[in-house]
Design a protein around this motif. Structure first.
Motif, PDB file in Angstrom:
ATOM      1  N   ALA A   1      17.292  19.426  51.135  1.00 34.71           N
ATOM      2  CA  ALA A   1      16.292  18.591  50.351  1.00 34.71           C
ATOM      3  C   ALA A   1      15.114  19.158  50.229  1.00 34.71           C
ATOM      4  O   ALA A   1      14.809  20.343  50.688  1.00 34.71           O
ATOM      5  CB  ALA A   1      16.459  17.402  51.142  1.00 34.71           C
ATOM      6  N   SER A   2      14.354  18.354  49.587  1.00 27.47           N
ATOM      7  CA  SER A   2      12.819  18.915  49.513  1.00 27.47           C
ATOM      8  C   SER A   2      12.121  18.750  50.644  1.00 27.47           C
ATOM      9  O   SER A   2      10.870  19.519  50.725  1.00 27.47           O
ATOM     10  CB  SER A   2      11.988  18.157  48.381  1.00 27.47           C
ATOM     11  N   ASN A   3      12.355  17.996  51.670  1.00 29.56           N
ATOM     12  CA  ASN A   3      11.910  17.857  52.911  1.00 29.56           C
ATOM     13  C   ASN A   3      10.212  17.205  52.761  1.00 29.56           C
ATOM     14  O   ASN A   3       9.478  17.153  53.541  1.00 29.56           O
ATOM     15  CB  ASN A   3      11.568  19.205  53.736  1.00 29.56           C
ATOM     16  N   LEU A   4      10.186  16.579  51.658  1.00 30.25           N
ATOM     17  CA  LEU A   4       8.970  15.623  51.418  1.00 30.25           C
ATOM     18  C   LEU A   4       9.290  14.283  51.566  1.00 30.25           C
ATOM     19  O   LEU A   4      10.360  13.798  51.198  1.00 30.25           O
ATOM     20  CB  LEU A   4       8.692  15.945  49.671  1.00 30.25           C
ATOM     21  N   GLY A   5       8.315  13.514  52.119  1.00 33.72           N
ATOM     22  CA  GLY A   5       8.517  12.096  52.518  1.00 33.72           C
ATOM     23  C   GLY A   5       7.559  11.188  51.767  1.00 33.72           C
ATOM     24  O   GLY A   5       6.722  11.614  51.048  1.00 33.72           O
ATOM     25  N   PRO A   6       7.571  10.206  52.237  1.00 32.50           N
ATOM     26  CA  PRO A   6       7.027   8.882  51.701  1.00 32.50           C
ATOM     27  C   PRO A   6       5.437   9.248  51.461  1.00 32.50           C
ATOM     28  O   PRO A   6       4.617   8.853  50.765  1.00 32.50           O
ATOM     29  CB  PRO A   6       7.014   7.715  52.337  1.00 32.50           C
ATOM     30  N   GLU A   7       4.810  10.082  52.631  1.00 35.67           N
ATOM     31  CA  GLU A   7       3.437  10.390  52.817  1.00 35.67           C
ATOM     32  C   GLU A   7       2.832  11.482  51.820  1.00 35.67           C
ATOM     33  O   GLU A   7       1.940  11.718  51.770  1.00 35.67           O
ATOM     34  CB  GLU A   7       2.939  10.618  54.129  1.00 35.67           C
ATOM     35  N   SER A   8       3.886  12.277  50.882  1.00 32.23           N
ATOM     36  CA  SER A   8       3.610  13.201  50.295  1.00 32.23           C
ATOM     37  C   SER A   8       3.118  12.697  48.756  1.00 32.23           C
ATOM     38  O   SER A   8       3.847  12.303  47.979  1.00 32.23           O
ATOM     39  CB  SER A   8       4.910  14.058  50.115  1.00 32.23           C
ATOM     40  N   VAL A   9       1.605  12.367  48.762  1.00 27.14           N
ATOM     41  CA  VAL A   9       1.313  11.752  47.585  1.00 27.14           C
ATOM     42  C   VAL A   9      -0.103  12.652  46.846  1.00 27.14           C
ATOM     43  O   VAL A   9      -0.345  12.096  45.946  1.00 27.14           O
ATOM     44  CB  VAL A   9       0.554  10.305  47.988  1.00 27.14           C
ATOM     45  N   VAL A  10      -0.253  13.553  47.426  1.00 24.56           N
ATOM     46  CA  VAL A  10      -1.502  14.369  47.120  1.00 24.56           C
ATOM     47  C   VAL A  10      -0.986  15.796  46.701  1.00 24.56           C
ATOM     48  O   VAL A  10      -0.411  16.445  47.414  1.00 24.56           O
ATOM     49  CB  VAL A  10      -2.657  14.547  48.011  1.00 24.56           C
ATOM     50  N   ASP A  11      -1.202  16.070  45.383  1.00 26.99           N
ATOM     51  CA  ASP A  11      -0.785  17.284  44.963  1.00 26.99           C
ATOM     52  C   ASP A  11      -1.777  18.589  45.462  1.00 26.99           C
ATOM     53  O   ASP A  11      -2.851  18.227  45.605  1.00 26.99           O
ATOM     54  CB  ASP A  11      -0.827  17.433  43.395  1.00 26.99           C
ATOM     55  N   THR A  12      -1.112  19.635  45.407  1.00 29.66           N
ATOM     56  CA  THR A  12      -1.983  20.893  45.619  1.00 29.66           C
ATOM     57  C   THR A  12      -2.251  21.615  44.126  1.00 29.66           C
ATOM     58  O   THR A  12      -1.335  22.063  43.461  1.00 29.66           O
ATOM     59  CB  THR A  12      -1.308  21.927  46.412  1.00 29.66           C
ATOM     60  N   LEU A  13      -3.427  21.404  43.558  1.00 31.70           N
ATOM     61  CA  LEU A  13      -3.823  21.675  42.318  1.00 31.70           C
ATOM     62  C   LEU A  13      -3.750  23.167  41.931  1.00 31.70           C
ATOM     63  O   LEU A  13      -4.205  24.007  42.958  1.00 31.70           O
ATOM     64  CB  LEU A  13      -5.117  20.950  41.623  1.00 31.70           C
ATOM     65  N   PRO A  14      -3.268  23.563  40.919  1.00 34.31           N
ATOM     66  CA  PRO A  14      -3.530  25.106  40.578  1.00 34.31           C
ATOM     67  C   PRO A  14      -4.820  25.373  40.236  1.00 34.31           C
ATOM     68  O   PRO A  14      -5.535  25.125  40.020  1.00 34.31           O
ATOM     69  CB  PRO A  14      -2.847  25.205  39.262  1.00 34.31           C
ATOM     70  N   ASP A  15      -5.044  26.688  41.181  1.00 37.11           N
ATOM     71  CA  ASP A  15      -6.414  27.284  41.183  1.00 37.11           C
ATOM     72  C   ASP A  15      -6.506  28.390  39.723  1.00 37.11           C
ATOM     73  O   ASP A  15      -5.694  29.152  39.912  1.00 37.11           O
ATOM     74  CB  ASP A  15      -6.616  28.218  42.343  1.00 37.11           C
ATOM     75  N   PRO A  16      -7.380  27.874  39.036  1.00 43.30           N
ATOM     76  CA  PRO A  16      -7.486  28.702  37.484  1.00 43.30           C
ATOM     77  C   PRO A  16      -7.827  30.208  37.790  1.00 43.30           C
ATOM     78  O   PRO A  16      -7.810  30.984  36.960  1.00 43.30           O
ATOM     79  CB  PRO A  16      -8.431  27.749  36.851  1.00 43.30           C
ATOM     80  N   SER A  17      -8.590  30.401  38.990  1.00 33.26           N
ATOM     81  CA  SER A  17      -9.057  31.606  39.401  1.00 33.26           C
ATOM     82  C   SER A  17      -8.083  32.644  39.931  1.00 33.26           C
ATOM     83  O   SER A  17      -8.209  33.720  39.970  1.00 33.26           O
ATOM     84  CB  SER A  17     -10.344  31.594  40.634  1.00 33.26           C
ATOM     85  N   VAL A  18      -6.847  31.969  40.180  1.00 33.29           N
ATOM     86  CA  VAL A  18      -5.792  33.007  40.975  1.00 33.29           C
ATOM     87  C   VAL A  18      -4.672  32.823  39.775  1.00 33.29           C
ATOM     88  O   VAL A  18      -4.030  31.883  39.218  1.00 33.29           O
ATOM     89  CB  VAL A  18      -4.900  32.240  42.023  1.00 33.29           C
ATOM     90  N   GLN A  19      -4.110  34.136  39.166  1.00 38.43           N
ATOM     91  CA  GLN A  19      -3.152  34.220  38.141  1.00 38.43           C
ATOM     92  C   GLN A  19      -1.931  33.625  38.724  1.00 38.43           C
ATOM     93  O   GLN A  19      -1.536  33.848  39.932  1.00 38.43           O
ATOM     94  CB  GLN A  19      -2.928  35.753  38.067  1.00 38.43           C
ATOM     95  N   ASP A  20      -1.282  32.878  37.591  1.00 33.64           N
ATOM     96  CA  ASP A  20      -0.097  32.488  37.896  1.00 33.64           C
ATOM     97  C   ASP A  20       0.193  31.384  39.081  1.00 33.64           C
ATOM     98  O   ASP A  20       1.280  31.057  39.706  1.00 33.64           O
ATOM     99  CB  ASP A  20       1.213  33.551  38.147  1.00 33.64           C
ATOM    100  N   ASP A  21      -0.812  31.043  39.461  1.00 30.27           N
ATOM    101  CA  ASP A  21      -0.749  29.732  40.402  1.00 30.27           C
ATOM    102  C   ASP A  21      -0.371  28.439  40.003  1.00 30.27           C
ATOM    103  O   ASP A  21      -1.447  28.095  38.973  1.00 30.27           O
ATOM    104  CB  ASP A  21      -2.166  29.789  41.177  1.00 30.27           C
ATOM    105  N   GLU A  22       0.915  27.902  40.107  1.00 27.28           N
ATOM    106  CA  GLU A  22       1.079  26.780  39.737  1.00 27.28           C
ATOM    107  C   GLU A  22       0.881  25.447  40.581  1.00 27.28           C
ATOM    108  O   GLU A  22       0.989  24.234  40.303  1.00 27.28           O
ATOM    109  CB  GLU A  22       2.609  26.764  39.382  1.00 27.28           C
ATOM    110  N   GLY A  23       0.302  25.776  41.709  1.00 26.13           N
ATOM    111  CA  GLY A  23       0.095  24.811  42.709  1.00 26.13           C
ATOM    112  C   GLY A  23       1.324  24.178  43.268  1.00 26.13           C
ATOM    113  O   GLY A  23       2.291  24.701  43.115  1.00 26.13           O
ATOM    114  N   LYS A  24       1.211  22.921  43.845  1.00 28.73           N
ATOM    115  CA  LYS A  24       2.271  22.339  44.379  1.00 28.73           C
ATOM    116  C   LYS A  24       2.433  20.792  44.070  1.00 28.73           C
ATOM    117  O   LYS A  24       1.408  20.269  44.695  1.00 28.73           O
ATOM    118  CB  LYS A  24       2.565  22.772  45.942  1.00 28.73           C
ATOM    119  N   GLN A  25       3.520  20.264  43.604  1.00 28.49           N
ATOM    120  CA  GLN A  25       3.462  18.843  43.305  1.00 28.49           C
ATOM    121  C   GLN A  25       3.955  17.991  44.664  1.00 28.49           C
ATOM    122  O   GLN A  25       4.775  18.562  45.212  1.00 28.49           O
ATOM    123  CB  GLN A  25       4.370  18.350  42.143  1.00 28.49           C
TER     124      GLN A  25
END
Length: 291
Positions: A96-120
């Motif tokens: 499973a994704s192991n993400l629960g109901p409290e997982s509501v805030v994304d990790t936004l991609p950092d434009p200064s880091v190449q190929d950083d896609e962040g985490k939803q």
């Protein structure tokens, strides 16, 4: 000649290892393989493989995608629920994704880091899937706590006294600048877009419900993965949602497609556990045969 005690003990241990290796490592596995080949059990033991025109096309107990080379849903087929197993429905990486109901805030991609896609977050994944399915099926894909753009509607709210007092600042955590926040203001304060890399930990995480209906048009199983990531079934509600789209893509009547859905709907396990479900692969093969 009497053997030394230490040698006798080692020989006894070696004999025990040999006996248990033969019994548990060879005889028992071979016995279970033989039992599994009994008529009525062999299909499940061999993976419940499903064939079409002499070619194996999948398994009735493992889900799979019905998409094109770019990952877009094939409109003539019913779609499975999401999967978090490997790259999707990977039986060697079932999870499973192991993400629960409290997982509501994304990790936004950092434009200064190449190929950083962040985490939803789980919330954004659900919002994004619901929006996409709504567009595919031609229904309202909105859900509570989701923005119109398909991300979690979550603010970091800063108060004058830490977590209490008047609001001094509000940031839409899942909408990276220069995006326009999903609401203009919160309690009289203009809402800002989020700047990747900035620390908003001092703000109070505040989901905003929005105006979406209490009962979304998109069923829950359509936007969440199963615990194994391998579930081959979808709910009856999700199957019914897809009937018109599949019927239109195949030039069939909705009534004929719905009849196939009904024929491939299984009841509750043992008559009382779980909910009725539809096996997606078997239903899609039935559609191909009907065509």
């Amino acid at each position: 000649m009497r053997l030394p005690a230490w040698l006798a003990q080692h020989l006894a241990a070696l004999r025990a290892v040999a006996v248990f290796t033969i019994v548990l490592g060879l005889a028992y596995p071979l016995f279970m393989v033989a039992v599994a080949q009994i008529p009525g059990l062999s299909g499940n033991a061999d993976g419940s493989l499903v064939s079409k025109d002499g070619k194996t096309v999948g398994s009735s107990i493992i889900g799979q995608s019905f998409t094109d080379a770019d990952g877009n849903p094939l409109k003539q087929y019913f779609q499975s629920r999401p999967s978090a197993a490997g790259d999707g429905y990977d039986p060697t990486a079932t999870s499973a994704s192991n993400l629960g109901p409290e997982s509501v805030v994304d990790t936004l991609p950092d434009p200064s880091v190449q190929d950083d896609e962040g985490k939803q977050s789980l919330l954004t994944q659900v919002c994004q899937r619901s929006k996409a399915i709504g567009e595919l099926e031609g229904v309202d894909g909105s859900r509570p706590y989701c923005t119109a753009g398909g991300v979690g509607a979550v603010l970091a709210v800063f108060h004058q006294n830490g977590s209490t007092g008047p609001v001094t600042r509000a940031v839409s955590l899942n909408e990276a600048c220069p995006a326009t926040p999903f609401i203009q203001s919160y309690q009289g304060v203009t809402v800002e877009c989020a700047k990747p890399g900035e620390d908003y930990a001092m703000g109070v995480v505040t989901p905003i419900r929005g105006t979406a209906p209490d009962k979304p048009a998109i069923p829950a199983d359509a936007v969440t993965a199963s615990g194994s990531g391998l579930d081959p079934h979808i709910s009856v509600a999700y199957a019914r949602l897809q009937v018109n789209r599949v019927a239109g893509a195949r030039n069939m009547s909705a009534a004929d497609v719905q009849k196939l859905v009904d024929e491939h709907t299984t009841g509750r396990a043992l008559g009382f556990m779980g909910e009725p479900a539809v096996n997606v692969l078997e239903l899609n093969l039935a559609l191909d045969r009907a065509a």
